[in-house]
Design an enzyme around this catalytic site. Structure first.
Site, PDB file in Angstrom:
ATOM      1  N   ALA A  72       0.702  -1.194   0.031  1.00  0.00           N
ATOM      2  CA  ALA A  72       0.026  -0.115   0.040  1.00  0.00           C
ATOM      3  C   ALA A  72       0.847   1.362   0.094  1.00  0.00           C
ATOM      4  O   ALA A  72       0.226   2.313  -0.455  1.00  0.00           O
ATOM      5  CB  ALA A  72      -0.818   0.065   1.123  1.00  0.00           C
ATOM      6  N   GLN A 180      -6.938  -0.770   5.390  1.00  0.00           N
ATOM      7  CA  GLN A 180      -7.448  -1.574   6.579  1.00  0.00           C
ATOM      8  C   GLN A 180      -8.954  -2.055   6.330  1.00  0.00           C
ATOM      9  O   GLN A 180      -9.274  -2.802   7.115  1.00  0.00           O
ATOM     10  CB  GLN A 180      -7.484  -0.788   7.770  1.00  0.00           C
ATOM     11  N   SER A 200      -2.799  -3.961   0.615  1.00  0.00           N
ATOM     12  CA  SER A 200      -1.615  -4.535   0.823  1.00  0.00           C
ATOM     13  C   SER A 200      -2.085  -5.985   1.220  1.00  0.00           C
ATOM     14  O   SER A 200      -3.028  -6.067   2.146  1.00  0.00           O
ATOM     15  CB  SER A 200      -0.832  -3.869   2.084  1.00  0.00           C
ATOM     16  N   ALA A 201      -1.622  -6.834   0.670  1.00  0.00           N
ATOM     17  CA  ALA A 201      -2.111  -8.488   1.142  1.00  0.00           C
ATOM     18  C   ALA A 201      -1.932  -8.715   2.385  1.00  0.00           C
ATOM     19  O   ALA A 201      -2.769  -9.470   3.090  1.00  0.00           O
ATOM     20  CB  ALA A 201      -1.386  -9.314   0.127  1.00  0.00           C
ATOM     21  N   CYS A 328       7.360   4.716  18.827  1.00  0.00           N
ATOM     22  CA  CYS A 328       8.849   5.078  19.154  1.00  0.00           C
ATOM     23  C   CYS A 328       9.668   5.028  17.880  1.00  0.00           C
ATOM     24  O   CYS A 328      10.635   4.160  17.516  1.00  0.00           O
ATOM     25  CB  CYS A 328       9.345   3.884  20.051  1.00  0.00           C
TER      26      CYS A 328
HETATM   27  C1  LIG Z   1      -0.393  -1.032   6.542  1.00  0.00           C
HETATM   28  C2  LIG Z   1      -0.960   0.399   6.032  1.00  0.00           C
HETATM   29  C3  LIG Z   1      -0.241   1.043   4.809  1.00  0.00           C
HETATM   30  C4  LIG Z   1       1.265   0.649   4.526  1.00  0.00           C
HETATM   31  O1  LIG Z   1       1.115  -0.868   3.871  1.00  0.00           O
HETATM   32  P1  LIG Z   1       2.428  -1.364   3.556  1.00  0.00           P
HETATM   33  O2  LIG Z   1       2.208  -2.602   3.467  1.00  0.00           O
HETATM   34  O3  LIG Z   1       3.227  -1.093   4.873  1.00  0.00           O
HETATM   35  O4  LIG Z   1       2.878  -0.672   2.610  1.00  0.00           O
HETATM   36  C5  LIG Z   1      -0.867   2.038   4.140  1.00  0.00           C
HETATM   37  N1  LIG Z   1      -2.063   2.482   4.757  1.00  0.00           N
HETATM   38  C6  LIG Z   1      -2.670   1.931   5.620  1.00  0.00           C
HETATM   39  C7  LIG Z   1      -4.292   2.568   6.264  1.00  0.00           C
HETATM   40  C8  LIG Z   1      -2.454   0.879   6.423  1.00  0.00           C
HETATM   41  O5  LIG Z   1      -3.112   0.605   7.437  1.00  0.00           O
END
Ligand SMILES: *Cc1c(COP(=O)(O)O)cnc(C)c1O
Length: 412
Positions: A72, A180, A200-201, A328
């Site tokens: 993502a 999400q 993102s998978a 952190c």
């Molecule tokens: C986890 C997340 C991302 C980033 O996904 P990656 O797999 O780390 O690239 C982007 N947007 C949202 C809302 C996410 O929860």
């Protein structure tokens, strides 16, 4: 013993059925999906196209409108920078919110340095952006609206169809970071008026390092200037040899998510209400962050008064894998900008926990986790406050379903 995993907004475990689907593509079907001259290539290409159709189906898109990426973060970058650059003659204004993921916010910041104007809309105390504020922010120079589907910290679900409608009415492209929400909530790029969508998978029980960007090809057609150049893969929007096993895994994860969405969601909602009930009936001075109803089924974000900073996380560390209200990233914990944006006071932000329940959590785990959190908070409060035991607890009572009413977990 490992702590109970309750951090499913950060990542999810790979579903065993996903792993099984991926395995042949590491060894027997190892070909390059772009190799047209032999069966190794066509086997790999078949896997890729099957994966593409499963991912597309999950968001009601056409398979050919799906571009695979590394995740993502990359999808957000391709979408926002790609639109900004391609349509720079048309305008230089982008609208987003203050509670987006860093992948969107930092991409917007980088564009501001290059002369683009970005409006960061505020959200209300539940984390919702007002669609009418989006409409009011649109100018003749606006080329993109980028607003997330579900928040990664507080789980709030934006009114995406209303925002999509405004985007259509005003002729502005709408990008949605739905990372999400994909596979958890019903998503329909047509009905919701979404032109670009990131995912993102690994947030839906698939492998890490693979994601996708939906790019609408019709009504309206979205054009993008690529940020990675090369062999012309993925409609030349994202060149590079495709990660075939991961794409097959992404497809399998999408297929399972589609089939199990309703049961999974109901079960998670039930588990969350068990956990929430167990904590809120026994403790006062607890603040529920996010929207009471419009939220991801598996999300619970709580702040506890009268507790010092990171003490709670430290106390729970051995038993529960959860996330805090501060990151952190440096030596000093940075208070969450999402919690700041919804008005959580600073001292409460540091005493905040983000719980993300997932498909493989059991009822017993949730009950145990609830009790463990209550014990930790009571312990820390009695320690930190000279006033003696101040939080008289009510007898343990749980209004929410008890026993195994939330149903068996998948694969049991
Ligand atoms: C986890 C997340 C991302 C980033 O996904 P990656 O797999 O780390 O690239 C982007 N947007 C949202 C809302 C996410 O929860």
């Amino acid at each position: 013993m490992h702590p109970i995993y309750l951090d499913h907004h950060a990542t999810t475990p790979l579903d065993p059925n996903v792993l099984e689907a991926m395995l042949p593509y590491f060894t027997q079907k190892f070909g390059n999906a772009a190799s047209r001259t032999h069966v190794y290539g066509s086997d790999a290409e078949e896997g890729v196209e099957w994966g593409r159709s499963q991912v597309a189906f999950l968001i009601h898109a056409q398979a050919r409108d799906i571009i695979f990426s590394s995740g993502a973060t990359e999808s957000d970058n391709i979408a926002i920078k790609g639109v900004a650059e391609f349509y720079q003659e048309k305008g230089n204004h982008i609208i987003t919110t203050r509670t987006e993921h860093r992948a969107v916010l930092d991409t917007c910041h980088s564009l501001e340095k290059r002369g683009y104007l970005v409006t960061y809309l505020p959200v209300d105390p539940t984390g919702l952006v007002d669609p009418e504020e989006v409409r009011k922010a649109i100018t003749s120079k606006t080329i993109l609206i980028t607003i997330m589907f579900a928040n990664h910290e507080i789980g709030t679900l934006h009114d995406i169809p209303a925002i999509g409608k405004i985007a259509k009415e005003t002729g502005v492209f709408f990008h949605c970071d739905a990372t999400q929400g994909v596979g958890k909530e019903p998503l329909d790029v047509e009905a919701m008026g979404i032109d670009l969508l990131s995912m993102s998978a690994h947030k839906l029980y698939g492998p890490k390092g693979i994601g996708a960007l939906y790019v609408r090809r019709k009504n309206p057609r979205v054009r993008l200037t690529p940020i990675i150049h090369g062999g012309g893969h993925e409609r030349s929007i994202r060149s590079g040899t495709l990660n075939v096993p991961a794409i097959v895994g992404f497809g399998k994860a999408s297929e399972i998510a589609q089939a199990e969405m309703d049961t999974d969601r109901q079960r998670l909602r039930c588990l969350r209400s068990v956990l929430q009930g167990r904590i809120l009936t026994r403790l006062d001075g607890v603040r529920l962050n996010g929207h009471p109803g419009l939220r991801l089924a598996g999300n619970l974000n709580l702040s506890f008064s009268d507790i010092k900073g990171e003490a709670l996380l430290t106390n729970l560390r051995e038993d529960l894998a959860i996330s805090s209200g501060s990151a952190c990233t440096s030596a000093v914990p940075e208070p969450s900008y999402v919690l700041k944006a919804i008005g959580v006071p600073l001292e409460l932000i540091h005493a905040t926990i983000r719980i993300g329940l997932g498909r493989f959590n059991t009822h017993e785990e949730i009950e145990w986790a609830g009790d463990r959190i209550v014990d930790a908070v009571q312990h820390l409060r009695s320690k930190s406050l000279p006033r003696g035991p101040r939080h008289q607890t009510q007898p343990a009572r749980c209004d929410s379903p008890s026993g195994r009413n939330c149903g068996p977990r998948m694969r049991d």
